[in-house]
Scaffold this motif. Structure first.
Motif, PDB file in Angstrom:
ATOM      1  N   ASN A  14       9.303  -2.333  -7.291  1.00  0.00           N
ATOM      2  CA  ASN A  14      10.647  -2.794  -6.966  1.00  0.00           C
ATOM      3  C   ASN A  14      10.728  -3.063  -5.483  1.00  0.00           C
ATOM      4  O   ASN A  14      10.230  -2.263  -4.692  1.00  0.00           O
ATOM      5  CB  ASN A  14      11.702  -1.730  -7.304  1.00  0.00           C
ATOM      6  N   ALA A  15      11.374  -4.151  -5.122  1.00  0.00           N
ATOM      7  CA  ALA A  15      11.599  -4.447  -3.713  1.00  0.00           C
ATOM      8  C   ALA A  15      12.979  -5.081  -3.576  1.00  0.00           C
ATOM      9  O   ALA A  15      13.320  -6.009  -4.315  1.00  0.00           O
ATOM     10  CB  ALA A  15      10.524  -5.387  -3.181  1.00  0.00           C
ATOM     11  N   ARG A  80      -3.246   2.941  -6.326  1.00  0.00           N
ATOM     12  CA  ARG A  80      -4.220   3.796  -7.011  1.00  0.00           C
ATOM     13  C   ARG A  80      -3.532   4.812  -7.918  1.00  0.00           C
ATOM     14  O   ARG A  80      -3.887   5.980  -7.948  1.00  0.00           O
ATOM     15  CB  ARG A  80      -5.132   4.485  -6.000  1.00  0.00           C
ATOM     16  N   GLY A  81      -2.487   4.353  -8.604  1.00  0.00           N
ATOM     17  CA  GLY A  81      -1.783   5.177  -9.572  1.00  0.00           C
ATOM     18  C   GLY A  81      -0.792   6.157  -8.981  1.00  0.00           C
ATOM     19  O   GLY A  81      -0.181   6.936  -9.703  1.00  0.00           O
ATOM     20  N   VAL A  82      -0.596   6.145  -7.658  1.00  0.00           N
ATOM     21  CA  VAL A  82       0.306   7.080  -6.989  1.00  0.00           C
ATOM     22  C   VAL A  82       1.538   6.319  -6.484  1.00  0.00           C
ATOM     23  O   VAL A  82       1.417   5.250  -5.901  1.00  0.00           O
ATOM     24  CB  VAL A  82      -0.403   7.791  -5.809  1.00  0.00           C
ATOM     25  N   MET A  83       2.713   6.907  -6.713  1.00  0.00           N
ATOM     26  CA  MET A  83       3.969   6.282  -6.301  1.00  0.00           C
ATOM     27  C   MET A  83       4.201   6.433  -4.789  1.00  0.00           C
ATOM     28  O   MET A  83       3.918   7.488  -4.216  1.00  0.00           O
ATOM     29  CB  MET A  83       5.140   6.916  -7.050  1.00  0.00           C
ATOM     30  N   HIS A  84       4.744   5.363  -4.201  1.00  0.00           N
ATOM     31  CA  HIS A  84       5.068   5.345  -2.776  1.00  0.00           C
ATOM     32  C   HIS A  84       6.419   4.651  -2.612  1.00  0.00           C
ATOM     33  O   HIS A  84       6.791   3.814  -3.438  1.00  0.00           O
ATOM     34  CB  HIS A  84       4.025   4.538  -1.989  1.00  0.00           C
ATOM     35  N   GLN A  85       7.109   4.977  -1.513  1.00  0.00           N
ATOM     36  CA  GLN A  85       8.367   4.310  -1.210  1.00  0.00           C
ATOM     37  C   GLN A  85       8.532   4.216   0.291  1.00  0.00           C
ATOM     38  O   GLN A  85       8.162   5.120   1.018  1.00  0.00           O
ATOM     39  CB  GLN A  85       9.539   5.083  -1.812  1.00  0.00           C
ATOM     40  N   VAL A  86       9.110   3.076   0.742  1.00  0.00           N
ATOM     41  CA  VAL A  86       9.336   2.890   2.173  1.00  0.00           C
ATOM     42  C   VAL A  86      10.608   2.069   2.371  1.00  0.00           C
ATOM     43  O   VAL A  86      10.934   1.213   1.561  1.00  0.00           O
ATOM     44  CB  VAL A  86       8.120   2.202   2.849  1.00  0.00           C
ATOM     45  N   HIS A 101       4.005   7.053   3.026  1.00  0.00           N
ATOM     46  CA  HIS A 101       4.994   6.534   2.083  1.00  0.00           C
ATOM     47  C   HIS A 101       4.938   7.234   0.732  1.00  0.00           C
ATOM     48  O   HIS A 101       5.775   6.986  -0.136  1.00  0.00           O
ATOM     49  CB  HIS A 101       4.768   5.035   1.829  1.00  0.00           C
ATOM     50  N   ARG A 102       3.931   8.059   0.547  1.00  0.00           N
ATOM     51  CA  ARG A 102       3.706   8.721  -0.741  1.00  0.00           C
ATOM     52  C   ARG A 102       4.917   9.583  -1.118  1.00  0.00           C
ATOM     53  O   ARG A 102       5.454  10.288  -0.276  1.00  0.00           O
ATOM     54  CB  ARG A 102       2.464   9.586  -0.615  1.00  0.00           C
ATOM     55  N   ILE A 103       5.322   9.522  -2.376  1.00  0.00           N
ATOM     56  CA  ILE A 103       6.427  10.371  -2.821  1.00  0.00           C
ATOM     57  C   ILE A 103       5.917  11.390  -3.818  1.00  0.00           C
ATOM     58  O   ILE A 103       5.076  11.103  -4.668  1.00  0.00           O
ATOM     59  CB  ILE A 103       7.616   9.559  -3.396  1.00  0.00           C
TER      60      ILE A 103
END
Length: 107
Positions: A14-15, A80-86, A101-103
Protein backbone atom coordinates in the motif's frame (compact mmCIF):
# COMPACT_ATOMS: atom_id res chain seq x y z
CA UNK A 1 2.41 -24.53 -4.75
CA UNK A 2 4.56 -22.60 -7.19
CA UNK A 3 6.88 -19.99 -5.69
CA UNK A 4 8.44 -17.26 -7.76
CA UNK A 5 11.79 -15.82 -6.71
CA UNK A 6 10.53 -12.22 -6.99
CA UNK A 7 8.08 -12.82 -4.14
CA UNK A 8 11.09 -12.56 -1.81
CA UNK A 9 11.95 -9.13 -3.22
CA UNK A 10 10.41 -5.73 -2.57
CA UNK A 11 6.61 -5.64 -2.82
CA UNK A 12 4.70 -2.40 -2.31
CA UNK A 13 1.51 -3.46 -0.52
CA UNK A 14 0.00 0.00 0.00
CA UNK A 15 1.22 3.48 -0.78
CA UNK A 16 -0.63 6.72 -0.11
CA UNK A 17 0.43 10.27 -0.97
CA UNK A 18 -1.00 13.53 0.31
CA UNK A 19 -2.07 15.15 3.56
CA UNK A 20 -2.65 12.78 6.46
CA UNK A 21 -4.72 14.09 9.37
CA UNK A 22 -3.45 12.62 12.65
CA UNK A 23 -4.47 15.36 15.07
CA UNK A 24 -7.67 14.28 16.88
CA UNK A 25 -8.69 17.89 17.44
CA UNK A 26 -9.03 18.27 13.68
CA UNK A 27 -11.27 15.27 12.99
CA UNK A 28 -13.56 17.44 10.87
CA UNK A 29 -10.62 17.94 8.50
CA UNK A 30 -10.55 15.15 5.94
CA UNK A 31 -7.35 13.50 4.83
CA UNK A 32 -6.55 14.31 1.22
CA UNK A 33 -4.59 11.37 -0.12
CA UNK A 34 -4.30 9.37 -3.33
CA UNK A 35 -3.45 5.70 -3.77
CA UNK A 36 -0.04 5.45 -5.45
CA UNK A 37 0.61 1.74 -4.84
CA UNK A 38 0.87 0.76 -8.51
CA UNK A 39 2.92 3.79 -9.68
CA UNK A 40 5.37 3.24 -6.80
CA UNK A 41 5.73 -0.49 -7.51
CA UNK A 42 6.59 0.44 -11.11
CA UNK A 43 9.56 2.48 -9.81
CA UNK A 44 11.07 -0.52 -7.97
CA UNK A 45 14.25 -1.79 -9.64
CA UNK A 46 16.25 -4.80 -8.40
CA UNK A 47 14.18 -4.90 -5.17
CA UNK A 48 15.11 -1.30 -4.33
CA UNK A 49 13.24 1.98 -4.44
CA UNK A 50 15.23 5.21 -4.42
CA UNK A 51 13.50 8.60 -4.50
CA UNK A 52 15.46 11.87 -4.62
CA UNK A 53 14.98 15.17 -2.77
CA UNK A 54 12.16 16.42 -4.98
CA UNK A 55 8.41 16.69 -4.59
CA UNK A 56 6.87 13.29 -5.13
CA UNK A 57 3.97 14.92 -7.02
CA UNK A 58 6.30 14.94 -10.05
CA UNK A 59 6.71 11.16 -10.11
CA UNK A 60 4.98 9.16 -12.88
CA UNK A 61 1.42 8.31 -11.82
CA UNK A 62 1.38 10.89 -8.98
CA UNK A 63 -0.37 14.24 -8.76
CA UNK A 64 -0.80 16.83 -6.01
CA UNK A 65 -4.06 16.03 -4.15
CA UNK A 66 -3.79 19.11 -1.89
CA UNK A 67 -1.98 21.99 -3.58
CA UNK A 68 -0.20 24.29 -1.17
CA UNK A 69 -0.47 21.94 1.81
CA UNK A 70 2.18 19.78 3.48
CA UNK A 71 2.28 16.27 2.02
CA UNK A 72 3.79 12.91 2.91
CA UNK A 73 4.23 9.50 1.35
CA UNK A 74 3.18 6.52 3.48
CA UNK A 75 4.36 3.12 2.29
CA UNK A 76 3.56 -0.34 3.59
CA UNK A 77 5.85 -2.87 1.96
CA UNK A 78 7.13 -6.39 2.25
CA UNK A 79 10.76 -7.33 1.79
CA UNK A 80 11.87 -10.95 1.96
CA UNK A 81 8.53 -11.80 3.57
CA UNK A 82 8.89 -9.21 6.37
CA UNK A 83 6.51 -6.27 6.77
CA UNK A 84 7.88 -2.71 6.75
CA UNK A 85 6.31 0.74 6.96
CA UNK A 86 7.63 4.26 6.42
CA UNK A 87 6.25 7.79 6.37
CA UNK A 88 8.36 10.18 4.33
CA UNK A 89 8.01 13.93 3.87
CA UNK A 90 7.21 15.20 0.39
CA UNK A 91 10.70 16.39 -0.47
CA UNK A 92 12.68 13.97 1.72
CA UNK A 93 14.84 11.44 -0.11
CA UNK A 94 13.66 7.88 0.43
CA UNK A 95 15.48 4.56 0.11
CA UNK A 96 13.73 1.27 0.70
CA UNK A 97 14.09 -1.39 1.95
CA UNK A 98 15.59 -0.34 5.26
CA UNK A 99 15.90 -2.29 8.50
CA UNK A 100 14.59 0.72 10.46
CA UNK A 101 11.25 0.48 8.61
CA UNK A 102 10.62 -3.05 9.87
CA UNK A 103 7.43 -3.46 11.88
CA UNK A 104 7.00 -5.97 14.65
CA UNK A 105 4.18 -8.33 13.70
CA UNK A 106 4.53 -10.58 16.76
CA UNK A 107 2.16 -8.49 18.87
Amino acid sequence: MVRYHWVQGLIILNAWYGKFVTDNSRKHERAKVIDVTVPLQCLVKDSKLILTEASKSGLPGFYDPCVGEEKSLKVLYQFRGVMHQVLSGDTEPLRIPKQSHRIDTDT
